[in-house]
Structure formats: C-alpha cells, structure tokens
Design a protein around this motif. Structure first.
Motif, mmCIF file in Angstrom:
data_model
loop_
_atom_site.group_PDB
_atom_site.id
_atom_site.type_symbol
_atom_site.label_atom_id
_atom_site.label_comp_id
_atom_site.label_asym_id
_atom_site.label_seq_id
_atom_site.Cartn_x
_atom_site.Cartn_y
_atom_site.Cartn_z
ATOM 1 N N GLY A 158 -17.485 4.982 4.993
ATOM 2 C CA GLY A 158 -17.737 4.072 6.096
ATOM 3 C C GLY A 158 -17.478 2.615 5.762
ATOM 4 N N GLY A 159 -17.189 2.336 4.496
ATOM 5 C CA GLY A 159 -16.893 0.974 4.066
ATOM 6 C C GLY A 159 -15.395 0.803 3.886
ATOM 7 N N ARG A 160 -15.000 0.367 2.678
ATOM 8 C CA ARG A 160 -13.575 0.164 2.434
ATOM 9 C C ARG A 160 -12.859 1.483 2.170
ATOM 10 N N GLY A 161 -13.611 2.495 1.772
ATOM 11 C CA GLY A 161 -13.022 3.815 1.607
ATOM 12 C C GLY A 161 -12.005 3.933 0.500
ATOM 13 N N LEU A 162 -12.183 3.166 -0.573
ATOM 14 C CA LEU A 162 -11.247 3.245 -1.690
ATOM 15 C C LEU A 162 -11.512 4.484 -2.540
ATOM 16 N N VAL A 163 -10.540 4.866 -3.316
ATOM 17 C CA VAL A 163 -10.694 5.914 -4.323
ATOM 18 C C VAL A 163 -10.839 5.228 -5.667
ATOM 19 N N LEU A 164 -11.848 5.616 -6.441
ATOM 20 C CA LEU A 164 -12.078 5.013 -7.753
ATOM 21 C C LEU A 164 -11.996 6.087 -8.833
ATOM 22 N N ALA A 165 -11.184 5.822 -9.840
ATOM 23 C CA ALA A 165 -11.040 6.722 -10.981
ATOM 24 C C ALA A 165 -11.646 6.050 -12.199
ATOM 25 N N GLU A 166 -12.356 6.826 -13.012
ATOM 26 C CA GLU A 166 -13.103 6.291 -14.146
ATOM 27 C C GLU A 166 -12.695 7.005 -15.426
ATOM 28 N N GLY A 167 -12.270 6.255 -16.443
ATOM 29 C CA GLY A 167 -11.870 6.836 -17.714
ATOM 30 C C GLY A 167 -10.374 7.073 -17.776
ATOM 31 N N THR A 168 -9.820 7.069 -18.985
ATOM 32 C CA THR A 168 -8.362 7.146 -19.133
ATOM 33 C C THR A 168 -7.788 8.445 -18.574
ATOM 34 N N VAL A 169 -8.452 9.570 -18.800
ATOM 35 C CA VAL A 169 -7.920 10.852 -18.317
ATOM 36 C C VAL A 169 -7.833 10.859 -16.802
ATOM 37 N N VAL A 170 -8.901 10.432 -16.140
ATOM 38 C CA VAL A 170 -8.928 10.454 -14.677
ATOM 39 C C VAL A 170 -7.990 9.403 -14.099
ATOM 40 N N ARG A 214 -5.205 8.406 -15.429
ATOM 41 C CA ARG A 214 -3.855 8.970 -15.532
ATOM 42 C C ARG A 214 -3.556 9.906 -14.358
ATOM 43 N N ARG A 215 -4.537 10.723 -14.013
ATOM 44 C CA ARG A 215 -4.313 11.668 -12.910
ATOM 45 C C ARG A 215 -4.209 10.945 -11.578
ATOM 46 N N LEU A 216 -4.946 9.870 -11.420
ATOM 47 C CA LEU A 216 -4.807 9.088 -10.192
ATOM 48 C C LEU A 216 -3.409 8.478 -10.107
ATOM 49 N N LEU A 217 -2.912 7.929 -11.219
ATOM 50 C CA LEU A 217 -1.601 7.294 -11.214
ATOM 51 C C LEU A 217 -0.483 8.300 -10.940
ATOM 52 N N ALA A 218 -0.731 9.575 -11.229
ATOM 53 C CA ALA A 218 0.261 10.621 -10.983
ATOM 54 C C ALA A 218 0.046 11.334 -9.652
ATOM 55 N N SER A 219 -0.917 10.863 -8.863
ATOM 56 C CA SER A 219 -1.296 11.546 -7.620
ATOM 57 C C SER A 219 -0.637 10.882 -6.410
ATOM 58 N N PRO A 220 -0.824 11.458 -5.205
ATOM 59 C CA PRO A 220 -0.278 10.828 -3.983
ATOM 60 C C PRO A 220 -1.067 9.607 -3.519
ATOM 61 N N TYR A 221 -2.161 9.264 -4.214
ATOM 62 C CA TYR A 221 -3.004 8.152 -3.771
ATOM 63 C C TYR A 221 -2.438 6.837 -4.300
ATOM 64 N N PRO A 222 -2.066 5.896 -3.404
ATOM 65 C CA PRO A 222 -1.403 4.661 -3.828
ATOM 66 C C PRO A 222 -2.333 3.761 -4.646
ATOM 67 N N PRO A 223 -2.014 3.492 -5.917
ATOM 68 C CA PRO A 223 -2.893 2.665 -6.746
ATOM 69 C C PRO A 223 -2.905 1.213 -6.279
ATOM 70 N N ARG A 224 -4.034 0.561 -6.488
ATOM 71 C CA ARG A 224 -4.200 -0.831 -6.091
ATOM 72 C C ARG A 224 -4.357 -1.755 -7.302
ATOM 73 N N ASP A 271 -5.834 3.446 -2.612
ATOM 74 C CA ASP A 271 -6.060 3.723 -1.204
ATOM 75 C C ASP A 271 -6.048 5.235 -0.991
ATOM 76 N N ARG A 272 -6.696 5.682 0.065
ATOM 77 C CA ARG A 272 -6.696 7.104 0.384
ATOM 78 C C ARG A 272 -5.330 7.520 0.924
ATOM 79 N N ALA A 273 -4.933 8.719 0.572
ATOM 80 C CA ALA A 273 -3.700 9.282 1.118
ATOM 81 C C ALA A 273 -3.992 9.896 2.482
ATOM 82 N N PRO A 274 -3.012 9.955 3.373
ATOM 83 C CA PRO A 274 -3.235 10.584 4.680
ATOM 84 C C PRO A 274 -3.647 12.042 4.510
ATOM 85 N N ALA A 275 -4.621 12.474 5.298
ATOM 86 C CA ALA A 275 -5.067 13.872 5.243
ATOM 87 C C ALA A 275 -4.003 14.776 5.847
ATOM 88 N N PRO A 276 -3.702 15.893 5.203
ATOM 89 C CA PRO A 276 -2.677 16.797 5.750
ATOM 90 C C PRO A 276 -3.189 17.539 6.981
#
Length: 270
Positions: free
Chosen positions: A32-44, A46-56, A104-109
């Motif tokens: 209900g706020g900014r709705g960002l996706v947050l990844a914590e730690g190097t492993v996670v 890395r997976r965010l950077l390789a995912s469909p979610y646009p990094p900020r 940012d969140r990716a569009p829901a399929p």
C-alpha cells in the motif's frame, strides 16, 4: 555498469529506498506504500539482479558491494557504499548481511498465459505468515513447480522477509494474485486436476496424482487449513500419510512433500 557512490550521511535523500525498514507504517516494501522489492544479502541480491524485477539501487558496505562486482557489470544503477553504522541508521537496525538492493515490481502475469505451459501449480489460501510463504516459494523453485497462485488472505510474497526466507527464489517462480473461484475456473479450463491438501483427505491419493499430466495443489494456512469453499471446489482431497498422532505439518513442509511426491510427472525425480 553500476555507479559506485560513497555516502556518509544517513539522512541523504538518495537512500530513501532503504529507509526505516523497521517501521511498519513507513517501510518502502509495503504494497500500500511505495511497493518496492527489497533483496537482502549477496545471494538474494544476485537473484534479484538476474530476475524480471527492474533494479533501482543498492546500499551496502564496501566488501559486499565488491563481492557483487561481476553481477553489477550489466546494470545501470547507483550502488551506495557506506559503513555499517551509517547503514544501520538508514534501515533502522544492524544488517548482518551487509547489502540491500531495491527494485520495482514486475507486472503480474495474466492467468491464461501463466498456466499455458505449466504442468504443476501451487494454489495458496490464507497463507499469511511471511516466513512460511518464503519457504514455500523456495520449495517450489527447488522441486519444479511452474507457478504459484496467491489467493485470498495470503501475505505479500514480495515483502522483504518473504524474499529473504525464499533466498530470492520468489523472484524467479512466476506467481499471480487471484480469487479462489477465478483460480479454479482457470485451472480446470487448462486441464488441471485440482487437489486439496487436508488432514481429512485420502492418504492414498497423493501417489496417484503423480500419474496426472497437470496437477494443482491447494494449500491452506496452518491451523484453520483450507476453507469449506476451497475443499468443495477441489477434484480430490489428499492427505500426507503420517505416523503416530501427528495429523498435520507446517504448510511449507507439507508443500515440499506434495511437490516431491508428484514430481516425476513433470520431470523431477521422486
């Protein structure tokens, strides 16, 4: 490649994506706020950077940002480097893992294309614990589940704790949020057998599901389990055989057992 920027002021407005993570009313990953996706730690991260979610952006101590060097080569985002104390002041607590990334969140399929190529799907109702949800997504990724349908009463899969507990796998398993009736209608149209996991189910039916071409597993919250509506909509009710007087398992554990038991139908060795 990422732009490394050194910062030493916790009040720097450029760090807004990572501020006040301990404040439920202000945290940036609230739907209900900014709705960002947050990844914590190097492993996670890395997976965010390789995912469909646009990094900020990234925020971390120098050593952790350096560890991510090869992963940051292909992204054009700021990587803010600071000391552990300043980072703690920004996020509101000491972060042992030393690095965060925002996206940012990716569009829901849409449901139809999501199910078109799927052979095994998890359907969740009332799974409102973020850690259970994260564990369930990690199990889904490990055991070949093609998609997750997040139904009524479920927690947000992209909440920071869910992302962390899933080890970032919630970012790679496709999911959609939908109502129960909508989900079951779409699954039936796509040729799925809809199976409800419940303590009152048939303990012999789970093995038979492995022979089905397309299977959807309905999973409910610990305690109340699936609603009467969910049970009524299922084609079959199944129970994991257990010994002694144990009648149920943690929902993520139950999901893992069911995913594995039906695995060879979709190329995952049981």
């Amino acid at each position: 490649m990422a732009r490394v920027v050194e910062v030493d002021d916790a009040a720097d407005p450029r760090l807004a994506d990572f501020r006040d993570l301990s404040r439920a009313d202000r945290r940036p990953d609230r739907p209900g706020g900014r709705g960002l996706v947050l990844a914590e730690g190097t492993v996670v991260v890395r997976r965010l950077l390789a995912s469909p979610y646009p990094p900020r952006a990234l925020l971390g101590v120098a050593r952790r940002v350096e560890d991510l060097g090869p992963d940051l080569a292909a992204v054009d985002v700021p990587a803010y480097v600071t000391d552990a104390g300043t980072m703690a002041d920004v996020v509101g607590f000491h972060l042992n893992r030393g690095v965060l990334a925002s996206a940012d969140r990716a569009p829901a399929p849409d449901l139809a294309p999501l199910l078109a190529g799927a052979r095994r799907v998890a359907v969740l109702e009332g799974v409102n614990d973020h850690e259970n949800l994260g564990s369930l997504f990690r199990n889904a990724a490990a055991l070949g589940v093609d998609a997750v349908l997040v139904g009524p009463g479920c927690a947000d899969p992209l909440y920071r704790r869910s992302v962390r507990v899933s080890m970032g796998h919630v970012l790679r398993v496709p999911f959609a949020t939908c109502g129960l009736a909508e989900a079951v209608t779409a699954l039936r149209a796509a040729g799925f057998v809809v199976a409800a996991l419940t303590p009152g189910g048939d303990p012999g039916a789970l093995t038979g599901l492995a022979e089905q071409e397309r299977v959807a597993l309905l999973l409910g919250a610990e305690g109340p389990g699936l609603s009467a509506e969910a049970l009524e909509r299922a084609d079959v009710r199944v129970r994991i055989p257990m010994t002694g007087d144990v009648d149920s398992l943690n929902v993520a554990t139950a999901a893992a057992v069911a995913f594995h038991a039906t695995g060879h139908a979709v190329g995952v060795a049981p």
